[in-house]
Motif scaffolding. Structure first.
Motif, PDB file in Angstrom:
ATOM      1  N   GLN A  17      -3.176 -17.767   3.452  1.00 37.37           N
ATOM      2  CA  GLN A  17      -3.937 -17.624   2.193  1.00 37.37           C
ATOM      3  C   GLN A  17      -5.173 -16.822   2.327  1.00 37.37           C
ATOM      4  N   MET A  18      -5.979 -17.097   3.282  1.00 42.38           N
ATOM      5  CA  MET A  18      -7.364 -16.444   3.447  1.00 42.38           C
ATOM      6  C   MET A  18      -6.976 -14.857   3.798  1.00 42.38           C
ATOM      7  N   MET A  19      -6.048 -14.801   4.588  1.00 42.01           N
ATOM      8  CA  MET A  19      -5.610 -13.468   5.002  1.00 42.01           C
ATOM      9  C   MET A  19      -5.116 -12.663   4.004  1.00 42.01           C
ATOM     10  N   MET A  20      -4.370 -13.308   3.091  1.00 46.97           N
ATOM     11  CA  MET A  20      -3.453 -12.597   1.929  1.00 46.97           C
ATOM     12  C   MET A  20      -4.664 -12.279   1.021  1.00 46.97           C
ATOM     13  N   ARG A  21      -5.532 -12.974   0.950  1.00 49.64           N
ATOM     14  CA  ARG A  21      -6.555 -12.737  -0.276  1.00 49.64           C
ATOM     15  C   ARG A  21      -7.565 -11.595   0.312  1.00 49.64           C
ATOM     16  N   ALA A  22      -8.069 -11.701   1.466  1.00 48.58           N
ATOM     17  CA  ALA A  22      -8.999 -10.818   2.199  1.00 48.58           C
ATOM     18  C   ALA A  22      -8.207  -9.430   2.106  1.00 48.58           C
ATOM     19  N   ALA A  23      -7.070  -9.359   2.786  1.00 50.10           N
ATOM     20  CA  ALA A  23      -6.200  -8.255   2.905  1.00 50.10           C
ATOM     21  C   ALA A  23      -5.867  -7.268   1.610  1.00 50.10           C
ATOM     22  N   THR A  24      -5.773  -8.345   0.608  1.00 48.65           N
ATOM     23  CA  THR A  24      -5.239  -7.875  -0.785  1.00 48.65           C
ATOM     24  C   THR A  24      -6.637  -6.894  -1.427  1.00 48.65           C
ATOM     25  N   VAL A  25      -7.611  -7.705  -1.464  1.00 49.62           N
ATOM     26  CA  VAL A  25      -8.799  -7.128  -1.932  1.00 49.62           C
ATOM     27  C   VAL A  25      -9.116  -5.919  -1.202  1.00 49.62           C
ATOM     28  N   ALA A  26      -8.862  -5.803   0.288  1.00 53.33           N
ATOM     29  CA  ALA A  26      -9.391  -4.400   1.162  1.00 53.33           C
ATOM     30  C   ALA A  26      -8.240  -3.694   0.854  1.00 53.33           C
ATOM     31  N   ALA A  27      -7.107  -3.638   0.487  1.00 52.95           N
ATOM     32  CA  ALA A  27      -5.994  -2.779   0.398  1.00 52.95           C
ATOM     33  C   ALA A  27      -6.323  -2.147  -1.112  1.00 52.95           C
ATOM     34  N   GLN A  28      -6.774  -2.975  -2.206  1.00 53.88           N
ATOM     35  CA  GLN A  28      -7.193  -2.309  -3.412  1.00 53.88           C
ATOM     36  C   GLN A  28      -8.373  -1.376  -3.229  1.00 53.88           C
ATOM     37  N   ALA A  29      -9.325  -1.772  -2.438  1.00 55.80           N
ATOM     38  CA  ALA A  29     -10.421  -1.042  -2.344  1.00 55.80           C
ATOM     39  C   ALA A  29     -10.237   0.276  -1.626  1.00 55.80           C
ATOM     40  N   LEU A  30      -9.146   0.382  -0.591  1.00 55.07           N
ATOM     41  CA  LEU A  30      -8.980   1.397   0.194  1.00 55.07           C
ATOM     42  C   LEU A  30      -8.277   2.351  -0.762  1.00 55.07           C
ATOM     43  N   THR A  71      -2.371  -0.354   6.562  1.00 52.32           N
ATOM     44  CA  THR A  71      -1.207   0.239   5.991  1.00 52.32           C
ATOM     45  C   THR A  71       0.135   0.202   6.580  1.00 52.32           C
ATOM     46  N   GLY A  72       0.260  -1.190   7.184  1.00 48.87           N
ATOM     47  CA  GLY A  72       1.395  -1.739   7.990  1.00 48.87           C
ATOM     48  C   GLY A  72       1.795  -2.995   7.602  1.00 48.87           C
ATOM     49  N   ASP A  73       2.539  -3.701   8.361  1.00 48.78           N
ATOM     50  CA  ASP A  73       3.114  -4.785   8.207  1.00 48.78           C
ATOM     51  C   ASP A  73       2.093  -5.948   7.945  1.00 48.78           C
ATOM     52  N   PRO A  84       4.063 -16.073  10.324  1.00 48.06           N
ATOM     53  CA  PRO A  84       4.017 -15.070   9.190  1.00 48.06           C
ATOM     54  C   PRO A  84       4.755 -15.654   7.964  1.00 48.06           C
ATOM     55  N   GLU A  85       5.787 -16.479   8.040  1.00 50.81           N
ATOM     56  CA  GLU A  85       6.460 -16.950   6.648  1.00 50.81           C
ATOM     57  C   GLU A  85       6.734 -16.037   5.534  1.00 50.81           C
ATOM     58  N   GLU A  86       6.146 -16.265   4.554  1.00 50.83           N
ATOM     59  CA  GLU A  86       6.344 -15.287   3.300  1.00 50.83           C
ATOM     60  C   GLU A  86       5.637 -13.894   3.446  1.00 50.83           C
ATOM     61  N   MET A  87       4.797 -14.048   4.566  1.00 49.46           N
ATOM     62  CA  MET A  87       4.299 -12.354   4.682  1.00 49.46           C
ATOM     63  C   MET A  87       4.873 -11.518   5.631  1.00 49.46           C
ATOM     64  N   THR A  88       6.146 -12.097   6.173  1.00 45.71           N
ATOM     65  CA  THR A  88       6.913 -11.169   7.109  1.00 45.71           C
ATOM     66  C   THR A  88       7.470 -10.064   6.273  1.00 45.71           C
ATOM     67  N   GLY A  89       7.254  -8.828   6.866  1.00 49.49           N
ATOM     68  CA  GLY A  89       7.906  -7.473   6.132  1.00 49.49           C
ATOM     69  C   GLY A  89       6.885  -7.076   5.064  1.00 49.49           C
ATOM     70  N   VAL A  90       5.992  -7.714   4.408  1.00 49.08           N
ATOM     71  CA  VAL A  90       4.952  -7.326   3.237  1.00 49.08           C
ATOM     72  C   VAL A  90       4.207  -6.344   3.694  1.00 49.08           C
ATOM     73  N   HIS A  91       4.226  -5.333   2.999  1.00 43.35           N
ATOM     74  CA  HIS A  91       3.326  -4.063   3.145  1.00 43.35           C
ATOM     75  C   HIS A  91       2.300  -4.020   1.942  1.00 43.35           C
ATOM     76  N   LEU A  92       1.080  -3.715   2.294  1.00 45.83           N
ATOM     77  CA  LEU A  92       0.020  -3.903   1.306  1.00 45.83           C
ATOM     78  C   LEU A  92      -0.085  -2.512   0.528  1.00 45.83           C
ATOM     79  N   ILE A  93       0.131  -1.562   1.103  1.00 44.01           N
ATOM     80  CA  ILE A  93       0.134  -0.127   0.672  1.00 44.01           C
ATOM     81  C   ILE A  93       1.588   0.557   0.737  1.00 44.01           C
ATOM     82  N   ASN A  94       2.017   0.972  -0.318  1.00 43.18           N
ATOM     83  CA  ASN A  94       3.339   1.661  -0.124  1.00 43.18           C
ATOM     84  C   ASN A  94       3.589   3.106   0.379  1.00 43.18           C
ATOM     85  N   ASP A  95       4.338   3.773   0.341  1.00 45.16           N
ATOM     86  CA  ASP A  95       4.902   4.826   0.900  1.00 45.16           C
ATOM     87  C   ASP A  95       4.096   6.026   0.346  1.00 45.16           C
ATOM     88  N   ASP A  96       3.738   5.892  -0.839  1.00 40.70           N
ATOM     89  CA  ASP A  96       3.113   7.014  -1.983  1.00 40.70           C
ATOM     90  C   ASP A  96       1.493   6.640  -1.607  1.00 40.70           C
TER      91      ASP A  96
END
Length: 434
Positions: A17-30, A71-73, A84-96
């Motif tokens: 959960q900590m990783m998801m929240r931090a990475a989500t905020v970072a991906a939005q900023a990026l 930009t990866g898994d 990884p459980e529910e985070m398996t194969g999840v990408h923060l940033i899509n191909d576009d």
């Protein structure tokens, strides 16, 4: 995959959960090119610090590597030894190169699991979960609706939030919602605006996301619902040519997705020929994202199933287990349906009448999680369901049934799709569903 109450330390859930929240905020900023560069860098550095805290002192991650991993898994960010459980194969940033909207859903669903685990945990073992737990907007919304105290008022409020997630200030005011609920209607978010225009999803009526895409020769626009199944499975996805200054875009629909068949076809949205028209941002309001995603979106399916049964002869019952005589209907009526009974103890109660006043009852709770693994964990943390006997998922989440059945069996719960439960109810009543 089988879940058991001792299969994984709670700390792993916290780390994810900590990783998801931090990475989500970072991906939005990026990916947020509209934000000032210094603000984006500050957000990225703060998120990097949170990721380092989640990984622990023994597993450093340089800032440059952190940016590359965004930009990866997503699972690559986790420290060694954490499944990884529910985070398996999840990408923060899509191909576009755009932020992937499903990350919002996973973050919210992780919080729901945290709440359920915290509620069920004793002896102070949930301290870390308590520290990260935040009250979700949709929980506040439902509590606000319950304060009016009557079943009719609660059902009307829930229905209004599903049928009108966005509208004019006058339309929202006429809903006469409690102030604690009305506060979640806010100006149209900038991510859904093209200059002063926005477009309502034809499936849910919430503002759709608007992006621009540059090539070497031109710039084109894209409009799609923030909810992936509406965009990809129902056709709420469009493109447009950049219009002249001051003029709104004209949307061009993409190729229609295949139409559902069989039992699933009854509740499916048919968006063919429905092209949203531009609406001005001035004077319009829309629900905040949390209430839209976890009250409006599942509410649409709850209402669709309710309406489908009514159209097949079922009658509305103010409360479950009412007799034909009490409702004043004849023997040809197949049964009754009640939506959100007992102030939302569960979502739908259906009674199918048989001989005399005998009946077969269906107590349904509709769940629409992006991650079936998180839904399975929540069911397990909750110890099943206090009131419902059936867990119902949207037809487009049929692939989640094997995992959910394995968990639900432990608690005497049955699980199926919305279309299949509609068909089962109608078959029990001796009438046609599809």
């Amino acid at each position: 995959m089988t879940f058991t109450s001792t299969s994984e330390p709670v700390s792993h859930d916290v780390i994810r959960q900590m990783m998801m929240r931090a990475a989500t905020v970072a991906a939005q900023a990026l990916t947020d090119t509209e934000q000032a560069p210094e603000g984006r860098l500050r957000t990225l550095m703060e998120s990097h610090g949170e990721v380092l805290a989640a990984r622990g002192p023994g597993q450093p991650l340089p800032f440059e590597s952190f940016l590359a991993m965004l930009t990866g898994d997503l699972a690559r960010l986790l420290p060694d030894g954490v499944s990884p459980e529910e985070m398996t194969g999840v990408h923060l940033i899509n191909d576009d190169g755009l932020f992937e909207e499903d990350l919002f859903d996973l973050d919210q669903e992780q919080r729901e699991v945290a709440r359920a685990v915290q509620k069920a945990t004793r002896d102070g073992r949930s301290t870390s979960l308590t520290e990260i737990e935040q009250e979700m907007d949709q929980v506040t919304v439902n509590s606000g609706l319950r304060k009016r105290g009557t079943q009719d008022a609660y059902a009307k409020g829930r229905s209004d939030l599903s049928r009108l997630p966005a509208g004019t200030e006058t339309e929202v005011r006429r809903l006469n919602l409690p102030s604690v609920v009305g506060q979640f209607y806010r100006p149209i978010n900038y991510a859904a605006l093209y200059e002063q225009w926005w477009f309502a999803c034809p499936a849910c009526r919430w503002p759709m996301k608007i992006t621009r895409h540059r090539s070497r020769k031109s710039v084109t626009g894209r409009v799609r619902c923030f909810y992936r199944p509406h965009a990809e499975l129902m056709g709420a996805s469009y493109t447009f040519k950049i219009p002249d200054a001051g003029k709104p875009p004209a949307l061009i629909p993409g190729s229609p997705p295949p139409a559902p068949t069989g039992a699933a076809s009854v509740l499916a949205h048919d968006l063919r020929g429905s092209v949203p028209q531009p609406l001005p941002a001035a004077g319009y309001l829309a629900l905040a994202r949390g209430p839209w995603r976890y009250t409006t979106v599942p509410g649409l399916l709850e209402i669709a199933l309710y309406d489908a049964l009514i159209s097949r002869g079922f009658v509305v019952a103010p409360e479950p287990h009412m007799s034909r005589a009490a409702l004043g209907v004849g023997a040809d009526c197949p049964g009754t349906v009640t939506v959100w009974p007992y102030l939302d103890a569960y979502d739908l109660h259906v009674d199918v009448w048989q001989r005399g006043d005998e009946r077969e009852s269906f107590l349904l709770d509709i769940k629409d999680f992006t991650s079936e693994k998180l839904l399975a964990k929540k069911i397990q943390a909750d110890g099943g369901d206090d009131a419902a006997e059936w867990i119902i998922v949207p037809d487009y989440r049929e692939a989640s049934l094997p995992l959910l059945r394995g968990v639900c069996e432990e608690f005497g719960l049955k699980v199926t799709t919305a279309g299949e439960i509609g068909q089962r109810i109608c078959r029990t009543a001796g009438i046609r569903w599809a």
